[in-house]
Enzyme design. Sequence first.
Site, PDB file in Angstrom:
ATOM      1  N   ASN A 116      -1.244   3.682   0.702  1.00 28.81           N
ATOM      2  CA  ASN A 116      -2.613   4.192   0.608  1.00 28.81           C
ATOM      3  C   ASN A 116      -2.593   5.699   0.911  1.00 28.81           C
ATOM      4  O   ASN A 116      -2.169   6.119   1.993  1.00 28.81           O
ATOM      5  CB  ASN A 116      -3.490   3.435   1.617  1.00 28.81           C
ATOM      6  CG  ASN A 116      -4.938   3.881   1.585  1.00 28.81           C
ATOM      7  OD1 ASN A 116      -5.216   5.067   1.441  1.00 28.81           O
ATOM      8  ND2 ASN A 116      -5.855   2.952   1.746  1.00 28.81           N
ATOM      9  N   HIS A 157      -5.632   9.481   3.189  1.00 32.45           N
ATOM     10  CA  HIS A 157      -5.725  10.522   4.219  1.00 32.45           C
ATOM     11  C   HIS A 157      -4.998  11.814   3.858  1.00 32.45           C
ATOM     12  O   HIS A 157      -5.125  12.814   4.563  1.00 32.45           O
ATOM     13  CB  HIS A 157      -5.366   9.943   5.586  1.00 32.45           C
ATOM     14  CG  HIS A 157      -6.384   8.898   5.957  1.00 32.45           C
ATOM     15  ND1 HIS A 157      -7.703   9.214   6.175  1.00 32.45           N
ATOM     16  CD2 HIS A 157      -6.299   7.540   6.046  1.00 32.45           C
ATOM     17  CE1 HIS A 157      -8.389   8.093   6.413  1.00 32.45           C
ATOM     18  NE2 HIS A 157      -7.556   7.077   6.346  1.00 32.45           N
ATOM     19  N   HIS A 217      -8.965   4.312  -1.632  1.00 29.59           N
ATOM     20  CA  HIS A 217     -10.289   3.760  -1.311  1.00 29.59           C
ATOM     21  C   HIS A 217     -11.330   4.818  -1.641  1.00 29.59           C
ATOM     22  O   HIS A 217     -11.391   5.854  -0.981  1.00 29.59           O
ATOM     23  CB  HIS A 217     -10.291   3.404   0.184  1.00 29.59           C
ATOM     24  CG  HIS A 217     -11.556   2.773   0.679  1.00 29.59           C
ATOM     25  ND1 HIS A 217     -11.668   2.272   1.963  1.00 29.59           N
ATOM     26  CD2 HIS A 217     -12.757   2.547   0.098  1.00 29.59           C
ATOM     27  CE1 HIS A 217     -12.882   1.766   2.135  1.00 29.59           C
ATOM     28  NE2 HIS A 217     -13.560   1.935   1.019  1.00 29.59           N
ATOM     29  N   ARG A 266     -14.599   5.739  -1.059  1.00 26.93           N
ATOM     30  CA  ARG A 266     -15.743   5.404  -0.199  1.00 26.93           C
ATOM     31  C   ARG A 266     -17.034   5.937  -0.804  1.00 26.93           C
ATOM     32  O   ARG A 266     -17.039   6.964  -1.488  1.00 26.93           O
ATOM     33  CB  ARG A 266     -15.534   6.018   1.196  1.00 26.93           C
ATOM     34  CG  ARG A 266     -14.618   5.188   2.077  1.00 26.93           C
ATOM     35  CD  ARG A 266     -14.583   5.750   3.490  1.00 26.93           C
ATOM     36  NE  ARG A 266     -13.886   4.861   4.386  1.00 26.93           N
ATOM     37  CZ  ARG A 266     -14.477   3.879   5.076  1.00 26.93           C
ATOM     38  NH1 ARG A 266     -15.786   3.696   4.980  1.00 26.93           N
ATOM     39  NH2 ARG A 266     -13.764   3.106   5.867  1.00 26.93           N
ATOM     40  N   ARG A 292     -15.686  10.590   1.572  1.00 26.71           N
ATOM     41  CA  ARG A 292     -15.138  11.395   2.677  1.00 26.71           C
ATOM     42  C   ARG A 292     -13.677  11.758   2.447  1.00 26.71           C
ATOM     43  O   ARG A 292     -13.182  12.709   3.020  1.00 26.71           O
ATOM     44  CB  ARG A 292     -15.310  10.672   4.008  1.00 26.71           C
ATOM     45  CG  ARG A 292     -14.458   9.447   4.170  1.00 26.71           C
ATOM     46  CD  ARG A 292     -14.586   8.829   5.535  1.00 26.71           C
ATOM     47  NE  ARG A 292     -15.878   8.186   5.729  1.00 26.71           N
ATOM     48  CZ  ARG A 292     -16.098   7.254   6.674  1.00 26.71           C
ATOM     49  NH1 ARG A 292     -15.132   6.908   7.498  1.00 26.71           N
ATOM     50  NH2 ARG A 292     -17.265   6.691   6.789  1.00 26.71           N
ATOM     51  N   GLU A 331      -9.640   0.480  -4.066  1.00 28.36           N
ATOM     52  CA  GLU A 331     -10.448  -0.168  -3.022  1.00 28.36           C
ATOM     53  C   GLU A 331     -11.861   0.401  -3.079  1.00 28.36           C
ATOM     54  O   GLU A 331     -12.046   1.616  -3.197  1.00 28.36           O
ATOM     55  CB  GLU A 331      -9.875   0.126  -1.638  1.00 28.36           C
ATOM     56  CG  GLU A 331      -8.625  -0.650  -1.335  1.00 28.36           C
ATOM     57  CD  GLU A 331      -8.178  -0.467   0.118  1.00 28.36           C
ATOM     58  OE1 GLU A 331      -7.439  -1.322   0.591  1.00 28.36           O
ATOM     59  OE2 GLU A 331      -8.568   0.536   0.753  1.00 28.36           O
ATOM     60  N   THR A 341     -12.636   0.867   8.187  1.00 27.43           N
ATOM     61  CA  THR A 341     -13.128  -0.462   7.798  1.00 27.43           C
ATOM     62  C   THR A 341     -13.032  -1.411   8.994  1.00 27.43           C
ATOM     63  O   THR A 341     -11.942  -1.741   9.448  1.00 27.43           O
ATOM     64  CB  THR A 341     -12.295  -0.997   6.614  1.00 27.43           C
ATOM     65  OG1 THR A 341     -12.220   0.028   5.627  1.00 27.43           O
ATOM     66  CG2 THR A 341     -12.917  -2.239   6.022  1.00 27.43           C
ATOM     67  N   GLU A 379      -6.699  -9.928   0.532  1.00 35.85           N
ATOM     68  CA  GLU A 379      -5.939  -9.058   1.438  1.00 35.85           C
ATOM     69  C   GLU A 379      -6.446  -9.359   2.845  1.00 35.85           C
ATOM     70  O   GLU A 379      -7.645  -9.222   3.134  1.00 35.85           O
ATOM     71  CB  GLU A 379      -6.127  -7.578   1.089  1.00 35.85           C
ATOM     72  CG  GLU A 379      -5.339  -6.680   2.058  1.00 35.85           C
ATOM     73  CD  GLU A 379      -5.221  -5.236   1.595  1.00 35.85           C
ATOM     74  OE1 GLU A 379      -5.059  -4.990   0.383  1.00 35.85           O
ATOM     75  OE2 GLU A 379      -5.300  -4.350   2.468  1.00 35.85           O
ATOM     76  N   HIS A 390      -3.999  -2.824   7.045  1.00 40.74           N
ATOM     77  CA  HIS A 390      -4.877  -2.050   7.940  1.00 40.74           C
ATOM     78  C   HIS A 390      -4.207  -1.925   9.304  1.00 40.74           C
ATOM     79  O   HIS A 390      -3.957  -2.912   9.982  1.00 40.74           O
ATOM     80  CB  HIS A 390      -6.279  -2.642   8.116  1.00 40.74           C
ATOM     81  CG  HIS A 390      -7.235  -1.606   8.647  1.00 40.74           C
ATOM     82  ND1 HIS A 390      -8.016  -0.813   7.818  1.00 40.74           N
ATOM     83  CD2 HIS A 390      -7.482  -1.178   9.906  1.00 40.74           C
ATOM     84  CE1 HIS A 390      -8.721   0.031   8.555  1.00 40.74           C
ATOM     85  NE2 HIS A 390      -8.409  -0.164   9.825  1.00 40.74           N
TER      86      HIS A 390
HETATM   87  C1  DXP Z   1      -9.776  -1.084   3.480  1.00 43.57           C
HETATM   88  C2  DXP Z   1      -8.830  -0.345   4.312  1.00 43.57           C
HETATM   89  O1  DXP Z   1      -8.357  -0.842   5.285  1.00 43.57           O
HETATM   90  C3  DXP Z   1      -8.438   1.040   3.953  1.00 43.57           C
HETATM   91  O2  DXP Z   1      -8.908   1.441   2.747  1.00 43.57           O
HETATM   92  C4  DXP Z   1      -8.920   1.958   4.941  1.00 43.57           C
HETATM   93  O3  DXP Z   1     -10.284   1.651   5.106  1.00 43.57           O
HETATM   94  C5  DXP Z   1      -8.764   3.405   4.455  1.00 43.57           C
HETATM   95  O4  DXP Z   1      -8.986   4.282   5.438  1.00 43.57           O
HETATM   96  P1  DXP Z   1     -10.420   4.641   6.103  1.00 43.57           P
HETATM   97  O5  DXP Z   1     -11.021   3.358   6.600  1.00 43.57           O
HETATM   98  O6  DXP Z   1     -10.024   5.540   7.200  1.00 43.57           O
HETATM   99  O7  DXP Z   1     -11.294   5.259   5.067  1.00 43.57           O
HETATM  100  N1  LIG Z   2      -6.172  -2.017   2.805  1.00 44.14           N
HETATM  101  C1  LIG Z   2      -5.480  -1.385   3.884  1.00 44.14           C
HETATM  102  C2  LIG Z   2      -5.013  -0.062   3.471  1.00 44.14           C
HETATM  103  O1  LIG Z   2      -5.079   0.294   2.318  1.00 44.14           O
HETATM  104  C3  LIG Z   2      -4.394   0.859   4.442  1.00 44.14           C
HETATM  105  O2  LIG Z   2      -4.957   0.792   5.717  1.00 44.14           O
HETATM  106  P1  LIG Z   2      -4.386   1.827   6.812  1.00 44.14           P
HETATM  107  O3  LIG Z   2      -2.877   1.671   6.862  1.00 44.14           O
HETATM  108  O4  LIG Z   2      -4.770   3.193   6.354  1.00 44.14           O
HETATM  109  O5  LIG Z   2      -5.040   1.399   8.089  1.00 44.14           O
END
Ligand code: DXP
Ligand SMILES: NCC(=O)COP(=O)(O)O
Length: 253
Positions: free
Chosen positions: A12, A15, A48, A50, A54, A75, A106, A156, A199
């Site tokens: 993912n 960030h 993701h 959002r 953000r 996502e 989340t 998931e 997560h």
């Molecule tokens: C659904 C999930 O777990 C991830 O997409 C996570 O939410 C991404 O990071 P943020 O929640 O910090 O936006």
């Molecule tokens: N769905 C979880 C994800 O994509 C990554 O979560 P995280 O490792 O950023 O907490």
Amino acid sequence: MTDKKPLRLGVNIDHVATIRNARGGPHPDPVRAALLVEGSGADGITAHLREDRRHIRDDDMRRLKEEIGLPLNFEMASTAEMLQLCTQVQPHACCIVPENRNERTTEGGLDVAGQHNFIAPFVRELTDAGIRASLFVDPEPEQIHAAKSAGAPVIEIHTGAYYEATLKTEPALYKAELEKIRDAAELADSIGLEVHAGHGLTFLNVQPVAAIPQIVELNIGHFLVGEAVFMGLAEAVKEMKRLMQDARTGGLY
Ligand SMILES: CC(=O)[C@@H](O)[C@H](O)COP(=O)(O)O
Ligand SMILES: NCC(=O)COP(=O)(O)O
């Protein structure tokens, strides 16, 4: 089923966009990060979008789909706006997550059981558009049965409670959370769902989850982008993949 299925790593890159957005310019580019990750042994890219944008933005999603070779996991919350964008982008998969603008991250899984009449048609729209739908749920039997009856081929499992428990000094807490994930994965697999998890996974807590034989994909982001500060993104991805494979094949746990 106890066969050792292969385990994929979805990275993912949200960030990377968080850091970019801190200054409002184009650097660091999450698509460039995705391409680096692709060359470092990852099996997929997760992002993701959002509702408050953000981190990832609409154009990032379009560029990810166009420029990367790995499967893209989009996502998003279950809104009409997101459905339209997702069907335009045509990712490989779409993971529906609950979203609250005031949350830092989340916080819990989707209440599929309580929102069946809303989620099931949403899953159908994605499926009809040729996108593999996944539901981000807590490791609770009620939610897993509901995901199946909503027609999703994939769940998931939200590993956030497990992550929180690993930060505490009492081992019984994380063992209890791990047990919930194991039971949920076994149940989901037994009713024909493909099982992913994610997560809050890190180098320190990934292996017990990676060793669960029914889980075929882990999505990991925040830790890898953070660790990239110290060891570089490519090395962080390689090390995560190595830990996952060792846990899976080495008979750990
Ligand atoms: C659904 C999930 O777990 C991830 O997409 C996570 O939410 C991404 O990071 P943020 O929640 O910090 O936006
Ligand atoms: N769905 C979880 C994800 O994509 C990554 O979560 P995280 O490792 O950023 O907490």
